[in-house]
Write an enzyme that holds these catalytic residues in place. Structure first.
Site, PDB file in Angstrom:
ATOM      1  N   LYS A  23     -15.159   1.276  13.729  1.00 14.95           N
ATOM      2  CA  LYS A  23     -13.910   0.576  14.103  1.00 14.95           C
ATOM      3  C   LYS A  23     -13.622   0.727  15.597  1.00 14.95           C
ATOM      4  CE  LYS A  23     -11.542   0.696   9.685  1.00 14.95           C
ATOM      5  NZ  LYS A  23     -10.618   1.456   8.861  1.00 14.95           N
TER       6      LYS A  23
ATOM      7  N   LYS B  16       9.319 -17.214  -9.536  1.00 11.49           N
ATOM      8  CA  LYS B  16       8.643 -16.052 -10.129  1.00 11.49           C
ATOM      9  C   LYS B  16       7.505 -16.516 -11.036  1.00 11.49           C
ATOM     10  CE  LYS B  16       9.470 -12.012 -12.941  1.00 11.49           C
ATOM     11  NZ  LYS B  16      10.308 -11.391 -13.934  1.00 11.49           N
TER      12      LYS B  16
ATOM     13  N   PHE C 127      -5.751   3.797  14.156  1.00 11.54           N
ATOM     14  CA  PHE C 127      -5.868   4.816  13.107  1.00 11.54           C
ATOM     15  C   PHE C 127      -6.858   4.294  12.084  1.00 11.54           C
ATOM     16  CE2 PHE C 127      -2.553   8.204  13.214  1.00 11.54           C
ATOM     17  CZ  PHE C 127      -2.058   7.919  14.473  1.00 11.54           C
TER      18      PHE C 127
ATOM     19  N   ASP D 143      -4.999  -6.197   4.553  1.00 16.43           N
ATOM     20  CA  ASP D 143      -6.134  -7.015   5.010  1.00 16.43           C
ATOM     21  C   ASP D 143      -6.019  -8.454   4.515  1.00 16.43           C
ATOM     22  OD1 ASP D 143      -7.348  -4.927   6.326  1.00 16.43           O
ATOM     23  OD2 ASP D 143      -8.368  -4.208   4.527  1.00 16.43           O
TER      24      ASP D 143
ATOM     25  N   ASN E 279       0.853  -1.194   0.000  1.00 11.08           N
ATOM     26  CA  ASN E 279       0.000   0.000   0.000  1.00 11.08           C
ATOM     27  C   ASN E 279       0.889   1.244   0.000  1.00 11.08           C
ATOM     28  OD1 ASN E 279       0.522   0.856   2.847  1.00 11.08           O
ATOM     29  ND2 ASN E 279      -0.351  -1.159   3.259  1.00 11.08           N
TER      30      ASN E 279
ATOM     31  N   LYS F  60     -13.453  -2.736  17.587  1.00  8.06           N
ATOM     32  CA  LYS F  60     -12.128  -3.175  18.040  1.00  8.06           C
ATOM     33  C   LYS F  60     -11.919  -2.873  19.518  1.00  8.06           C
ATOM     34  CE  LYS F  60     -10.332  -2.402  13.414  1.00  8.06           C
ATOM     35  NZ  LYS F  60      -9.226  -2.876  12.632  1.00  8.06           N
TER      36      LYS F  60
END
Ligand SMILES: Cc1cc2nc3c(=O)[nH]c(=O)nc-3n(C[C@H](O)[C@H](O)[C@H](O)COP(=O)(O)O)c2cc1C
Length: 404
Positions: A338, A289, A324, A279, A210, A342
């Site tokens: 969240k 490869k 966050f 995730d 990301n 959580k």
């Protein structure tokens, strides 16, 4: 403070010149455009080829090689810095001498200007140099004062180029964080911070990743350290330099991060989970490869464990877990979900759809949502300053309240 990101980095003939390579390399990783301008004497210490490779831009030395370069370059920059600045170049600039490209550019630039002297202590303490520095200060130069220590010439004293971390902080935050400046409200506390983006291997050369640069987590680590905390940073693929005087653990995948957290969580007072954790991971990582075969391929993915949900069972009384929530839509609603799911003490909501803040930017703007429904907006500012504000609010909510 520097919002745009083009820098002219001047280097003059001093032994500390090699240290500027590290700073330039870090700024490149942070996304800055660096144009190195060398004095002729600087090229006797390090080849321009080295600076060109690190900055990924041609190095300029000669005023007459590319006529008017001094004007065109000076017009487009946001910051002008000379590091290291020799006794000689400081004297020349202070007296309005422009006999090479670097001193000529210094006469043209109207942006923020920084000078980092580095020299033998007798040279630095010489009243002529001190008068020249005074003159530069009066003419809008910010002087990055040198440090004391063993000098290259064997002397011990003042004159060493300021350390890279401080120089980078002055460039990116406009200030030098110092323990003296910030109240030590976290003295005796241990803060665990995660930063960066995890990577999940697909095969030996590819991964799922990301855009997280890790800058927010690093800024938080610096802020926590400067407010007196013992800091441990678990970092994944960060694109910036690691701060001094913190413990760090480098990991790659979400599973590595969970394992590192499980090993450390018991020892800490606060967890700030600012890393961007993948995730999903591959069902099966190919050991060779994956070859192109002109047909569409599909990757089978497995969901990674939710790190904060997995850690909650280890949470001890008196510990605070803060997550966050990077969102591109319905910021507050999604962050609230969240926070509850959580079972966190607070969540920091971060709008990643805005280009000038969030991922890869040096700036951020966030909203803190506490589990007691208290909500605080922190407007756009440098990430280090966001870190200080966050830690102040966290302290006021969790610690001050308990004491009063
Ligand atoms: C090995 C060596 C190391 C030097 N180190 C420094 C230094 O750290 N700081 C400094 O001001 N001058 C230093 N000098 C002297 C400068 O290189 C000299 O004053 C030169 O004229 C500076 O030129 P410039 O300012 O155009 O780059 C050094 C010279 C040599 C040969």
């Amino acid at each position: 403070m520097i919002r745009n990101n083009t820098i002219i980095w001047g280097v003059s003939g001093g032994i500390a010149i090699y240290k500027s390579l590290d700073a330039i390399s870090s700024l490149k990783k942070m996304g800055y455009q660096i144009h190195v301008v060398m004095t002729n004497n600087a090229t006797k210490f390090i080849s321009p080829v080295t600076f060109a490779s690190i900055s990924q831009n041609p190095v300029l030395i000669d005023t007459f090689e590319e006529p008017m370069a001094h004007i065109s370059l000076a017009e487009k920059v946001d910051l002008f810095i000379i590091a290291p600045a020799s006794y000689n170049i400081i004297g020349k600039i202070a007296h309005g001498i422009a006999d090479d490209l670097l001193t000529t550019i210094s006469a043209v630039v109207t942006c923020r200007k920084l000078i980092a002297p580095a020299m033998n202590s007798h040279m630095y303490e010489n009243p002529i140099l001190q008068n020249n520095l005074k003159k530069l200060k009066e003419n809008n130069y910010q002087i990055i004062e040198p440090e004391s220590g063993i000098l290259a010439c064997g002397y011990e004293g003042i004159g060493r180029l300021r350390n890279t971390e401080d120089i980078l902080n002055i460039i990116t935050n406009g200030n030098i964080p110092s323990e003296k400046q910030l109240p030590q409200i976290y003295a005796g506390k241990h803060i665990l911070i995660t930063a960066g983006g995890t990577q999940e291997p697909i095969d030996p050369v590819r991964y799922i990743g990301n855009h997280s640069s890790g800058k927010m987590g690093i800024a938080l680590a610096k802020a926590a350290r400067d407010m007196g905390a013992k800091v441990t940073l678990i970092h994944a693929n960060i694109k910036t330099h690691l701060p001094k005087n913190i413990s760090s653990i480098k990991i790659q995948t979400a599973e590595d991060m969970l394992n590192a957290l499980k090993e450390t969580i018991n020892q800490v007072d606060i967890l700030l989970m600012s890393a961007a954790v993948s995730d999903y991971r591959m069902n099966h990582i190919s050991s060779t490869k994956i070859k192109k075969n002109n047909n569409p391929i599909s990757l089978q993915l497995t969901e990674n464990p939710d790190i904060l949900k997995s850690l909650i069972k280890f949470k001890k009384p008196g510990q605070f877990f803060i997550g966050f929530s990077a969102e591109s839509n319905d910021l507050i609603e999604n962050a609230k979900i969240k926070l509850e799911q959580k079972k966190l003490d607070a969540i920091i909501a971060n709008d990643i759809s805005k280009k000038d803040i969030g991922f890869n930017s040096d700036y951020n703007a966030v909203t803190i949502l506490f589990s007691n429904n208290h909500q605080i907006d922190i407007p756009s500012k440098p990430k280090y300053d966001i870190g200080i504000d966050l830690l102040n609010h966290i302290h006021n909510t969790f610690y001050k309240k308990n004491v009063e």
